[in-house]
Design a protein around this motif. Structure first.
Motif, short mmCIF file in Angstrom:
data_model
loop_
_atom_site.label_atom_id
_atom_site.label_comp_id
_atom_site.label_asym_id
_atom_site.label_seq_id
_atom_site.Cartn_x
_atom_site.Cartn_y
_atom_site.Cartn_z
N GLN A 15 0.89 -1.17 -0.02
CA GLN A 15 0.01 0.07 -0.04
C GLN A 15 0.82 1.14 -0.10
O GLN A 15 0.40 2.29 -0.58
CB GLN A 15 -1.06 -0.05 1.12
N ARG A 16 1.89 1.21 0.47
CA ARG A 16 2.92 2.23 0.63
C ARG A 16 3.30 2.48 -0.66
O ARG A 16 3.54 3.70 -1.24
CB ARG A 16 4.02 2.13 1.62
N GLU A 32 -11.21 2.72 0.24
CA GLU A 32 -10.95 1.88 1.25
C GLU A 32 -9.59 1.25 1.56
O GLU A 32 -9.33 0.13 1.56
CB GLU A 32 -11.89 0.55 1.06
N PRO A 33 -8.52 2.27 1.62
CA PRO A 33 -7.09 2.06 1.26
C PRO A 33 -6.58 1.19 2.40
O PRO A 33 -5.39 0.57 2.28
CB PRO A 33 -6.60 3.28 1.07
N THR A 34 -7.14 1.12 3.49
CA THR A 34 -6.73 0.29 4.76
C THR A 34 -7.62 -0.99 5.04
O THR A 34 -7.16 -1.68 5.90
CB THR A 34 -6.80 1.32 5.87
N ALA A 35 -8.30 -1.42 4.13
CA ALA A 35 -9.21 -2.33 4.42
C ALA A 35 -8.68 -3.76 4.45
O ALA A 35 -9.03 -4.67 5.29
CB ALA A 35 -10.30 -2.67 3.49
N ASN A 36 -7.72 -4.08 3.85
CA ASN A 36 -6.66 -5.11 3.81
C ASN A 36 -5.45 -5.03 4.52
O ASN A 36 -4.55 -6.03 4.41
CB ASN A 36 -6.43 -5.74 2.42
N ASP A 65 -3.04 -4.67 8.50
CA ASP A 65 -3.25 -4.83 9.91
C ASP A 65 -3.27 -3.37 10.39
O ASP A 65 -2.99 -2.53 9.76
CB ASP A 65 -2.22 -5.82 10.42
N HIS A 66 -3.52 -3.54 11.70
CA HIS A 66 -3.57 -2.12 12.67
C HIS A 66 -2.34 -1.33 12.42
O HIS A 66 -2.62 -0.12 12.06
CB HIS A 66 -3.69 -2.57 13.93
N GLU A 67 -1.20 -1.92 12.71
CA GLU A 67 0.20 -1.06 12.54
C GLU A 67 0.32 -0.68 11.04
O GLU A 67 0.52 0.62 10.88
CB GLU A 67 1.34 -1.91 12.82
N SER A 68 0.04 -1.33 10.07
CA SER A 68 0.18 -1.09 8.72
C SER A 68 -0.87 0.09 8.12
O SER A 68 -0.61 1.01 7.64
CB SER A 68 0.15 -2.15 7.85
N ALA A 69 -1.90 -0.18 8.76
CA ALA A 69 -3.08 0.95 8.47
C ALA A 69 -2.57 2.25 9.05
O ALA A 69 -2.69 3.28 8.35
CB ALA A 69 -4.28 0.48 8.99
N PHE A 70 -2.31 2.37 10.35
CA PHE A 70 -1.72 3.59 10.93
C PHE A 70 -0.59 4.13 10.10
O PHE A 70 -0.29 5.29 9.84
CB PHE A 70 -1.28 3.37 12.36
N MET A 71 0.40 3.45 9.58
CA MET A 71 1.41 3.97 8.92
C MET A 71 1.27 4.53 7.48
O MET A 71 1.56 5.70 7.33
CB MET A 71 2.48 2.78 8.57
N VAL A 72 0.10 3.92 6.83
CA VAL A 72 -0.22 4.27 5.60
C VAL A 72 -1.13 5.61 5.68
O VAL A 72 -0.85 6.56 4.93
CB VAL A 72 -1.29 3.11 4.78
#
Length: 233
Positions: free
Chosen positions: A151-152, A170-174, A176-183
């Motif tokens: 995603q990055r 929905e860019p954070t749908a797939n 995990d929690h940590e990766s979503a926050f990072m993105v």
């Protein structure tokens, strides 16, 4: 001047003999350098609206102006050229091309428009790789990196043409929690640095919390506009 201006925008689909009113008379405007979320339950019209703003479809009625262009007046070829110059896209399933490296995936949009020689393409891609912290992944293929890294890379690809507008479905749908926050933090910093407008379709409360303006859709209607914070950085 508004970057996106909608006046009484409606979209109706015909499915066999059934008429589906996906959007019903929407009025809104989005300023440059904004971080905006459209929220609502499945079937509320979020993705349809993003497709209209992204010039992938046209309204059935009403007026929609995006980056100074009347969406309804853009033909297929003109629409593709316009998107290439003005709009970046980020998708929930990343949409990276598996046979291209991370570098080549980010470079790909620049090959679709004229005016970028090999030197400028490399310079732009390397700058974005650095910005998203992916320099050491440049030669890897999508299958060799994590979901967060994909995603990055997708964010870098969306920004490489220096668009005025990035649409994220929905860019954070797939992630995990940590990766979503990072993105989310990455997109927020890109907005601040580049003055790019980000528009999201999302269920993710973390994106909603980060948004400056939140529009709520229900059954094809805009039922609420909430301004979370002011100032564009």
């Amino acid at each position: 001047m508004s970057l996106v201006l909608a006046k009484n925008v409606s979209k109706t689909y015909q499915t066999g003999e059934v008429e589906v009113k996906a959007l019903k008379g929407l009025d809104f405007e989005i300023e440059p350098a904004s971080f905006v979320s459209f929220v609502g339950p499945s079937g509320s019209g979020k993705t349809t609206l993003l497709n209209l703003i992204g010039c992938l479809d046209s309204p059935t009625s009403g007026q929609l102006n995006v980056v100074g262009a009347d969406v309804a007046s853009l033909g297929r070829a003109d629409g593709a050229t316009f998107r290439g110059k003005n709009i970046g896209f980020v998708f929930q399933d990343f949409n990276l091309i598996p046979v291209l490296t991370v570098f080549e995936n980010i470079e790909y949009p620049l090959l679709m428009v004229t005016g970028f020689d090999a030197g400028e393409r490399r310079q732009r891609v390397e700058a974005l790789l650095s910005a998203v912290g992916m320099e050491d992944q440049a030669k890897k293929f999508p299958g060799q990196i994590s979901g967060g890294q994909k995603q990055r890379a997708a964010v870098a690809r969306a920004l490489v043409g220096d668009p005025k507008l990035v649409l994220a479905d929905e860019p954070t749908a797939n992630l995990d929690h940590e990766s979503a926050f990072m993105v989310i933090n990455l997109m927020k910093s890109m907005k601040e640095e580049r003055k790019t407008t980000f528009i999201f379709s999302t269920h993710d409360p973390r994106i909603v919390e980060a948004a400056e303006i939140v529009y709520t859709l229900e059954d094809g209607l805009l039922v609420n506009r909430e301004e979370r914070r002011t100032g564009n950085g």
